[in-house]
Write an enzyme that holds these catalytic residues in place. Sequence first.
Site, PDB file in Angstrom:
ATOM      1  N   GLU A 279       0.759  -1.240  -0.188  1.00 14.23           N
ATOM      2  CA  GLU A 279      -0.097  -0.043  -0.098  1.00 14.23           C
ATOM      3  C   GLU A 279       0.809   1.517   0.010  1.00 14.23           C
ATOM      4  OE1 GLU A 279      -2.891   0.251   3.387  1.00 14.23           O
ATOM      5  OE2 GLU A 279      -4.285  -1.065   2.380  1.00 14.23           O
ATOM      6  N   HIS A 300       8.851 -27.426  -1.607  1.00  9.55           N
ATOM      7  CA  HIS A 300       8.115 -28.163  -2.809  1.00  9.55           C
ATOM      8  C   HIS A 300       7.301 -27.187  -3.695  1.00  9.55           C
ATOM      9  CE1 HIS A 300      10.093 -31.869  -0.047  1.00  9.55           C
ATOM     10  NE2 HIS A 300      10.327 -29.680   0.679  1.00  9.55           N
ATOM     11  N   LYS A 414     -13.972  -0.354  -4.228  1.00 10.56           N
ATOM     12  CA  LYS A 414     -15.427   0.023  -3.602  1.00 10.56           C
ATOM     13  C   LYS A 414     -16.398   0.912  -4.171  1.00 10.56           C
ATOM     14  CE  LYS A 414     -12.035   0.100   0.621  1.00 10.56           C
ATOM     15  NZ  LYS A 414     -12.124   1.739   1.872  1.00 10.56           N
TER      16      LYS A 414
HETATM   17  O1  PA5 Z   1      -4.312   0.866   5.078  1.00  7.54           O
HETATM   18  C1  PA5 Z   1      -5.251   1.277   4.952  1.00  7.54           C
HETATM   19  O2  PA5 Z   1      -5.602   2.120   5.228  1.00  7.54           O
HETATM   20  C2  PA5 Z   1      -6.211   0.102   4.901  1.00  7.54           C
HETATM   21  O3  PA5 Z   1      -6.125  -0.724   4.743  1.00  7.54           O
HETATM   22  C3  PA5 Z   1      -7.295   0.063   5.993  1.00  7.54           C
HETATM   23  O4  PA5 Z   1      -6.462  -0.490   7.011  1.00  7.54           O
HETATM   24  C4  PA5 Z   1      -8.409  -0.923   6.132  1.00  7.54           C
HETATM   25  O5  PA5 Z   1      -9.701  -0.309   4.861  1.00  7.54           O
HETATM   26  C5  PA5 Z   1      -9.068  -0.926   7.161  1.00  7.54           C
HETATM   27  O6  PA5 Z   1      -9.896   0.235   7.125  1.00  7.54           O
HETATM   28  P1  PA5 Z   1     -10.368   1.044   8.379  1.00  7.54           P
HETATM   29  O7  PA5 Z   1      -9.353   1.060  10.121  1.00  7.54           O
HETATM   30  O8  PA5 Z   1     -11.015   2.489   8.253  1.00  7.54           O
HETATM   31  O9  PA5 Z   1     -11.351   0.341   8.525  1.00  7.54           O
END
Ligand code: PA5
Length: 437
Positions: A279, A300, A414
């Site tokens: 990310e 393996h 989303k």
């Molecule tokens: O790194 C990020 O922002 C995402 O992976 C969030 O952690 C994930 O979508 C969860 O978001 P939230 O804590 O707002 O529910």
Amino acid sequence: MNDKIQVISKYALEGLNAQALNDAALAAKQTLESGSGLGNDFLGWLHLPSSIDEQQLQAIEQTAAILRQECEYVITIGIGGSYLGAKAIIEALSDHFAAYKCGNGPKVVFAGNNIGEDYLYDLMDLVRGHKFGIIVISKSGTTTEPAIAFRLFKEMLEKQEGKEFAQRNIVAVTDARRGALRNLATQEGYATYVIPDNVGGRFSVLTPVGLLPIAVAGFDIRALVAGAVEMEKDGDEQVLNYAIARNALYQNGKKIEILANFAPRLHFLAEWWKQLYGESEGKGHKGIFPASVDFTTDLHSMGQMIQDGERTIFETVLSVGDQQHEVIIPTDEADLDGLNYIAGKNVDYVNKMAELGTRLAHVDGGVPNLLITIPAVNERYLGQLIYFFEKACGVSGYILGVNPFDQPGVEAYKKNMFALLEKPGHEEATAAIKARL
Ligand code: PA5
């Protein structure tokens, strides 16, 4: 014995001029530390370990003690950065077969990290008739997966144990002011913990997001934080070594980094690492693709591809020093399996030889090898590792030239999902997506 994790690039940089990246790495570190780079409103994690005080630790331990006393299961609800850190640390520290054993304190189980109907059904089946608590974690407070899970388990808990028990044993970890979860927690009177505005999900394991579930699972959050403080104060050499080496390799055509472990308990640490680096770096059509393998298991299955497939990968091995327990290979008089040549050795000796043999074979096959040594898997060294990876990620991202602290790309699916679910407010997108089907 070394008392810190270390990065060893002996088999990583042959033929490369990694020194050429020194200045860029120092500049990136300076940008990070001075808060002058992209995403600088999300640097709350940088001095987080040393800012955690006694009061915060005590509060978390007290909440954990209530849940540990009252519950047989604690369902930790969250996804992405609100899930992977706690999962990684709890798995790394737990007995591998804890799920099948009776033990002290509740079992920490996870939900809201997928939309699997059968998964939720099975978990509901597991906790039915048992006292359980819920830690619901969401920074935005609006993420679909945890929201669905929380709605289900909140209703179940209230019906099963009554409103009062539910109120006492539901804890929300969320934004200080905003979001549906904050409003709900205020209305229902749940205990709450705050995810600081300036700490992004994937950097939040040392906030209550990670610390509370880890404490509920019975592990020492003080030692975890202390380990992170050690790296915050004295980890920059290792941070730079890692950031420089992986960027030098990337610039030399190695587009995939495989994080390999030889310790099954580290599987989820790699999952956490994948989110952290994936990310943070995957932007503007750039970035090292983070992958992971569990060795020797995956030798393996994936071994052939790593040894002999397309030469775009490098490998980073997490090498653990001491095991917690010793298991000696016995002598067998008949020796029908031919194993007497290693009789009397402990199992980890064989694993270490597999590790070294694998590294050398992969290097010979054109897969550069970075080594990260961890003296042992305990709270202290895991704390070191977390902070080390976080800071190296920030430095690495700035070397790469991206904003390591946002994640605009995760919104695309989303939008489509909401359009397909016909969520109010998405009418136009619903019409557009239906026209494509
Ligand atoms: O790194 C990020 O922002 C995402 O992976 C969030 O952690 C994930 O979508 C969860 O978001 P939230 O804590 O707002 O529910």
